[in-house]
Design a protein around this motif. Structure first.
Motif, short mmCIF file in Angstrom:
data_model
loop_
_atom_site.label_atom_id
_atom_site.label_comp_id
_atom_site.label_asym_id
_atom_site.label_seq_id
_atom_site.Cartn_x
_atom_site.Cartn_y
_atom_site.Cartn_z
N ARG A 240 46.08 70.70 0.74
CA ARG A 240 45.84 70.50 2.16
C ARG A 240 46.81 69.46 2.72
O ARG A 240 47.43 69.68 3.78
CB ARG A 240 44.40 70.04 2.39
N ASP A 505 44.16 69.66 9.58
CA ASP A 505 43.05 70.58 9.87
C ASP A 505 43.51 72.03 9.78
O ASP A 505 42.81 72.88 9.23
CB ASP A 505 42.49 70.29 11.27
N GLN A 509 42.17 74.87 7.20
CA GLN A 509 41.64 76.16 7.61
C GLN A 509 42.34 77.30 6.88
O GLN A 509 41.69 78.27 6.46
CB GLN A 509 41.81 76.33 9.12
N THR A 510 43.65 77.17 6.71
CA THR A 510 44.38 78.20 5.96
C THR A 510 43.90 78.26 4.52
O THR A 510 43.71 79.35 3.95
CB THR A 510 45.89 77.90 6.00
N ARG A 512 41.05 77.42 3.37
CA ARG A 512 39.67 77.93 3.29
C ARG A 512 39.59 79.41 3.64
O ARG A 512 38.55 80.03 3.46
CB ARG A 512 38.78 77.12 4.24
N ARG A 513 40.70 79.94 4.14
CA ARG A 513 40.71 81.36 4.52
C ARG A 513 40.41 82.20 3.28
O ARG A 513 40.98 81.99 2.21
CB ARG A 513 42.08 81.74 5.10
#
Length: 721
Positions: A240, A505, A509-510, A512-513
């Protein structure tokens, strides 16, 4: 005009030097150009003395000038064309273009220009070619070896082995065909000069190359330090933060450059993230179409993209003199590989930035690739036994039904055996030569030990408080290694460490995709009757599964880390993590069409959940299936029953053996069968832990369909590879 004492003799240039200098200036388009230290010495050794030479010089030094100038001079003296063995298509394209600018008539024979081969051969026959570039694979092609190579050997005026470190054991898993070159050299007349060039070789590799070139090798080795490069290492906690740093600072990096990743999926994920944030980048991997690769290379050269996000597929031979930066998301497994890749930058510019962002998963990835590429004695002997028994040539497809090896490692093993003289290509197949062969355990042990040492050297590079350029060049046995005065340890941290909150962030998000499409198998493997499975041709529509989904690949940046830990050797079986279950629910939501796209692959919403009986993770699969059923308000009908002892064989085998290992190994129990009949042909969700060859899901789905299920929608936590 200066006064010159009468008793002092002026240095007189030799005719060869004068002619060579004229060629050099025409080659580089600079009437004032002069030779770098060692360039003319190599040319003189080749042209005047007909010697065998090894040139080890840093990227950008001008190794190609040595062989192009030598080729022109030798051609003027009546010699035949130069034969250059070159490893990459991108390298060949650049070499042909550079030769044309200097008036050198250069052509190539490789897999990308098959339609031009007849024209090239006609040009060779008419003596209209100065330089012919071939890939090492051409040297093992039966037609080329029988029809073109003998005449080329007879006429060759100079043999050049570019990127010669591939001859050595270091390059075993990259190009085993390079080891053919030692045989080629022995076939040349002693009067034909031979040149080997590389930018990346330690003393061990230099000695290995010298042995294969023969006696009397002139080795010209220069300093490897690159004054234009500013090296640095930035340790960040996780993917991340690394991606967040890229999002924050990519536009701050000078010019255009390359972002290297260790896996294909990491390159594709990173390129997608950067593109979605508005950065002009493209992915470049082994899965990229060749035409798209060539286009991407040109766009980078023309500064039409900020960066290519690439695997090692973009490496040797890519020439962009003004490349401004090289970033690594994860460290290569050796200083040789790292130096090779960072050498793309700063070749024709005074300054270029090189930054390594190591990953906690690097060691796992190094280990995976190291073990995947090494042939085993058992597999090699199995291949030889099959070819001996066959008596005639067998295609790779036919061999897959006889030996439990996947296509890529099987092809690599066949090349190794061919180089060792144990097998040979015959048309589109392979046959045993009958020559005695023994597994060189000592050699492969030595390679494995060297790789471990190289991996440890990369860890030291990351942690050193000394000069980074000095360390990397000293590991490559450069006796001139000295502090550079430019790297982060010499001159202080030159790169920012801050990460914009919005960027972090977006990266999160990527990562967690969730959700990767799994295409269904459409055709049975060839030769299944030899393994006792009476199927062939296309899989019937009423026996096939629908398009499926997995949470992520094991190699992915996001969920890949948690999944690698879950499926690591020796990891305990346990119930599915709640966050992982919720991620699977999100996959199902997107699959349902709730967020656009084709709902449930066009099969309709599943009305029930069934699971595959897992040999290694029964708790995991059961809890995942029950959790999805509960959240989706669908009945969980239970698991298929193991039949005849259940699936056999290990993961990772080829298609034919994996299918044989699961064929008729699943059964629908009485209770499940009644429930399927009650479902009246409605779709069901079939849940498993890890998809590898896809044959488990295919056979289990076929079993459900024959018992009365409608469409079968496969879902798993992970996909290998």
């Amino acid at each position: 005009m200066a006064n010159i004492p009468q008793n002092v003799a002026l240095p007189v240039q030799s005719p060869t030097r004068q002619q060579a200098l004229e060629c050099l200036r025409e080659l580089v388009g600079n009437p004032q150009a002069e030779f770098h230290d060692g360039q003319f010495e190599a040319i003189e050794a080749l042209v005047d003395a007909g010697r065998r030479a090894l040139v080890v010089q840093r990227t950008g030094w001008g190794k190609s000038a040595v062989y192009f100038v030598s080729s022109l001079l030798l051609r003027r003296r009546g010699a035949g064309p130069t034969l250059i063995v070159s490893p990459l298509l991108a390298l060949m394209r650049d070499q042909v273009a550079a030769a044309a600018r200097a008036g050198v008539r250069a052509v190539a024979i490789n897999s990308a220009n098959a339609l031009e081969w007849d024209t090239v051969l006609a040009q060779l026959a008419a003596d209209e070619v100065d330089v012919l570039l071939v890939s090492p694979e051409r040297l093992t092609n039966p037609s080329f070896r029988e029809n073109q190579l003998p005449e080329l050997i007879r006429r060759t005026g100079l043999l050049v082995v570019d990127e010669a470190h591939c001859i050595s054991d270091w390059g075993h898993d990259f190009r085993p065909d390079y080891r053919r070159i030692a045989d080629l050299i022995t076939q040349l007349p002693e009067t034909v000069p031979v040149l080997a060039t590389t930018a990346t070789a330690n003393s061990r590799v230099v000695h290995d190359i010298e042995e294969q070139l023969g006696e009397g090798v002139l080795t010209i080795r220069g300093p490897l330090g690159r004054e234009s490069l500013r090296l640095g290492v930035l340790n960040l906690p996780d993917s991340r933060d690394r991606l967040g740093w890229l999002l924050t600072h990519l536009n701050d990096l000078p010019g255009s450059g390359i972002i290297y990743t260790l896996t294909v999926s990491a390159a594709e994920d990173t390129a997608r993230l950067l593109a979605e944030a508005g950065h002009n980048v493209l992915a470049y991997t082994g899965r990229t179409d060749p035409a798209d690769r060539e286009r991407a290379e040109q766009l980078l050269k023309d500064n039409q993209v900020k960066a290519l996000v690439a695997t090692s597929a973009l490496g040797m031979g890519f020439d962009k003199p003004d490349l401004g930066f090289v970033i690594h998301l994860g460290a290569p497994s050796s200083p040789v590989a790292y130096y090779q890749q960072v050498g793309r930058a700063g070749r024709g510019a005074a300054n270029a930035d090189v930054l390594l962002l190591p990953g906690s998963e690097d060691r796992e990835i190094w280990q995976y690739f190291a073990t995947a590429s090494m042939p085993s004695a058992e597999k090699a002997q199995a291949v030889l036994n099959v070819l001996d028994e066959a008596g005639s040539a067998l295609s790779t497809v036919a061999l897959e039904a006889r030996v439990d090896l996947r296509r890529t490692p099987l092809e690599l093993l066949l090349k190794v055996l061919a180089v060792d003289g144990a097998v040979e290509r015959v048309g589109d197949g392979w046959k045993a030569t009958g020559q005695p062969w023994a597994y060189d355990a000592e050699r492969y042990s030595r390679i494995a030990e060297a790789r471990v040492d190289e991996q440890e050297s990369m860890i030291v590079y990351e942690d050193t408080s000394g000069c980074r350029m000095e360390y990397i060049t000293s590991v490559l046995d450069d006796e001139t290694a000295a502090p550079c005065g430019r790297c982060d340890n010499c001159a202080g941290q030159w790169f920012p460490k801050d990460i914009a909150e919005a960027a972090a962030d977006a990266a999160g998000q990527t990562l967690r995709r969730a959700g990767i499409v799994v295409e269904p198998r459409l055709q049975w493997p060839s030769g299944m009757d030899r393994l006792g499975v009476a199927v062939k041709g296309k899989i019937k529509p009423d026996q096939s599964v629908a398009e499926g989904r997995v949470l992520a690949r094991l190699t992915d940046l996001g969920w890949g880390g948690a999944l690698r830990e879950l499926f690591a050797a020796g990891a305990p079986d346990r119930q599915v993590d709640p966050a992982m279950l919720q991620a699977c629910v999100q996959v199902l939501r997107e699959w349902s069409g709730a967020e656009g796209g084709t709902a449930w692959s066009g099969a309709g919403r599943p009305v029930a959940v069934v699971s595959v009986p897992s040999r290694s993770k029964p708790q995991l699969v059961d809890s995942l299936a029950r959790g999805i059923a509960g959240i989706g308000r669908m009945p969980y009908l239970g698991a298929l029953q193991p039949h005849h002892g259940g699936p056999v064989g290990a993961r990772g085998g080829n298609s034919a053996y994996r299918l044989a290992g699961v064929w008729e190994r699943f059964a629908v129990g009485e209770e499940l069968g009644q429930a399927l009949v009650g479902a009246q042909g409605q779709p069901v969700l079939l849940v498993d832990d890890l998809i590898d060859s896809r044959w488990t899901m295919t056979v289990a789905g076929r079993c459900l369909r024959e018992a009365g299920a409608g469409a079968v929608l496969p879902l798993a936590l992970a996909q290998a590879g």
